[in-house]
Design a protein around this motif. Structure first.
Motif, PDB file in Angstrom:
ATOM      1  N   PHE A  54       0.840  -1.207   0.000  1.00 49.20           N
ATOM      2  CA  PHE A  54       0.000   0.000   0.000  1.00 49.20           C
ATOM      3  C   PHE A  54       0.874   1.257   0.000  1.00 49.20           C
ATOM      4  N   ASP A  55       1.899   1.265   0.851  1.00 49.15           N
ATOM      5  CA  ASP A  55       2.816   2.406   0.898  1.00 49.15           C
ATOM      6  C   ASP A  55       3.455   2.642  -0.460  1.00 49.15           C
ATOM      7  N   ASP A  56       3.881   1.566  -1.113  1.00 52.22           N
ATOM      8  CA  ASP A  56       4.544   1.681  -2.418  1.00 52.22           C
ATOM      9  C   ASP A  56       3.625   2.291  -3.474  1.00 52.22           C
ATOM     10  N   GLN A  57       2.318   2.145  -3.298  1.00 53.68           N
ATOM     11  CA  GLN A  57       1.349   2.691  -4.245  1.00 53.68           C
ATOM     12  C   GLN A  57       0.806   4.053  -3.803  1.00 53.68           C
ATOM     13  N   GLY A  58       1.390   4.607  -2.741  1.00 53.83           N
ATOM     14  CA  GLY A  58       0.937   5.907  -2.252  1.00 53.83           C
ATOM     15  C   GLY A  58      -0.412   5.835  -1.553  1.00 53.83           C
ATOM     16  N   GLN A  59      -0.720   4.671  -1.002  1.00 54.37           N
ATOM     17  CA  GLN A  59      -2.004   4.472  -0.317  1.00 54.37           C
ATOM     18  C   GLN A  59      -1.780   4.279   1.173  1.00 54.37           C
ATOM     19  N   THR A  60      -2.824   4.552   1.914  1.00 49.81           N
ATOM     20  CA  THR A  60      -2.824   4.296   3.348  1.00 49.81           C
ATOM     21  C   THR A  60      -3.910   3.278   3.638  1.00 49.81           C
ATOM     22  N   PHE A  61      -3.533   2.194   4.300  1.00 51.51           N
ATOM     23  CA  PHE A  61      -4.469   1.139   4.675  1.00 51.51           C
ATOM     24  C   PHE A  61      -4.850   1.348   6.130  1.00 51.51           C
ATOM     25  N   ARG A  82     -10.446   0.744   5.276  1.00 55.93           N
ATOM     26  CA  ARG A  82     -10.396   1.895   4.379  1.00 55.93           C
ATOM     27  C   ARG A  82      -9.035   1.935   3.698  1.00 55.93           C
ATOM     28  N   ILE A  83      -9.052   2.291   2.428  1.00 56.01           N
ATOM     29  CA  ILE A  83      -7.811   2.531   1.696  1.00 56.01           C
ATOM     30  C   ILE A  83      -7.890   3.950   1.160  1.00 56.01           C
ATOM     31  N   ARG A  84      -6.946   4.788   1.608  1.00 61.04           N
ATOM     32  CA  ARG A  84      -6.926   6.194   1.209  1.00 61.04           C
ATOM     33  C   ARG A  84      -5.789   6.427   0.214  1.00 61.04           C
ATOM     34  N   SER A  85      -6.082   7.218  -0.791  1.00 58.95           N
ATOM     35  CA  SER A  85      -5.061   7.604  -1.770  1.00 58.95           C
ATOM     36  C   SER A  85      -5.406   8.991  -2.304  1.00 58.95           C
ATOM     37  N   SER A  86      -4.570   9.510  -3.177  1.00 58.06           N
ATOM     38  CA  SER A  86      -4.848  10.821  -3.754  1.00 58.06           C
ATOM     39  C   SER A  86      -6.119  10.795  -4.605  1.00 58.06           C
TER      40      SER A  86
END
Length: 127
Positions: A54-61, A82-86
């Motif tokens: 998730f971190d590698d994809q710019g996401q927060t799990f 929840r998965i947060r991203s831009s």
């Protein structure tokens, strides 16, 4: 000896307060971690790989528990992921099965329905 439900609550609290790395000591070193998509991650390094993706994809799990249901040496947790991203946030209700062995969580699996979680729990009782 600490009860199964207490151990699982402590794991979720550690995760909420300090992230996955903080929760790892409560997981068996050879934990089997099964994501909701069925992907299996083995051991502490496998859990780290799950979160790093998730971190590698710019996401927060993020995952939050709502209820804890003791089932012998296992605990069923109803919660939300929840998965947060831009691009925004996605979420889903999930059921997490925690199987306890030798005082630590030996298996943790995520499921999209309570029925699937209960079926998994019955298959993995007495690990």
């Amino acid at each position: 000896m600490e009860g199964s439900r207490d151990l699982v609550r402590r794991m979720w609290t550690a995760y909420r307060e300090g992230g996955a790395e903080t929760a790892l000591p409560l997981l068996h070193p050879e934990v089997e971690f099964v994501a909701a998509d069925g992907t299996v991650y083995d051991g502490h390094d496998g859990v780290r790989r799950f979160f790093k993706a998730f971190d590698d994809q710019g996401q927060t799990f993020e995952a939050s528990p709502y209820s804890f249901e003791g089932r012998g040496e296992a605990v069923l947790v109803a919660g939300h992921r929840r998965i947060r991203s831009s691009a925004g946030t996605t979420g889903a209700y999930l059921y997490f099965v925690h199987v306890i062995r030798d005082g630590s969580i030996a298996r943790l699996s995520a499921h999209t329905s309570r029925e699937a979680a209960l079926a998994d729990l019955h298959r993995n009782e007495g690990l």
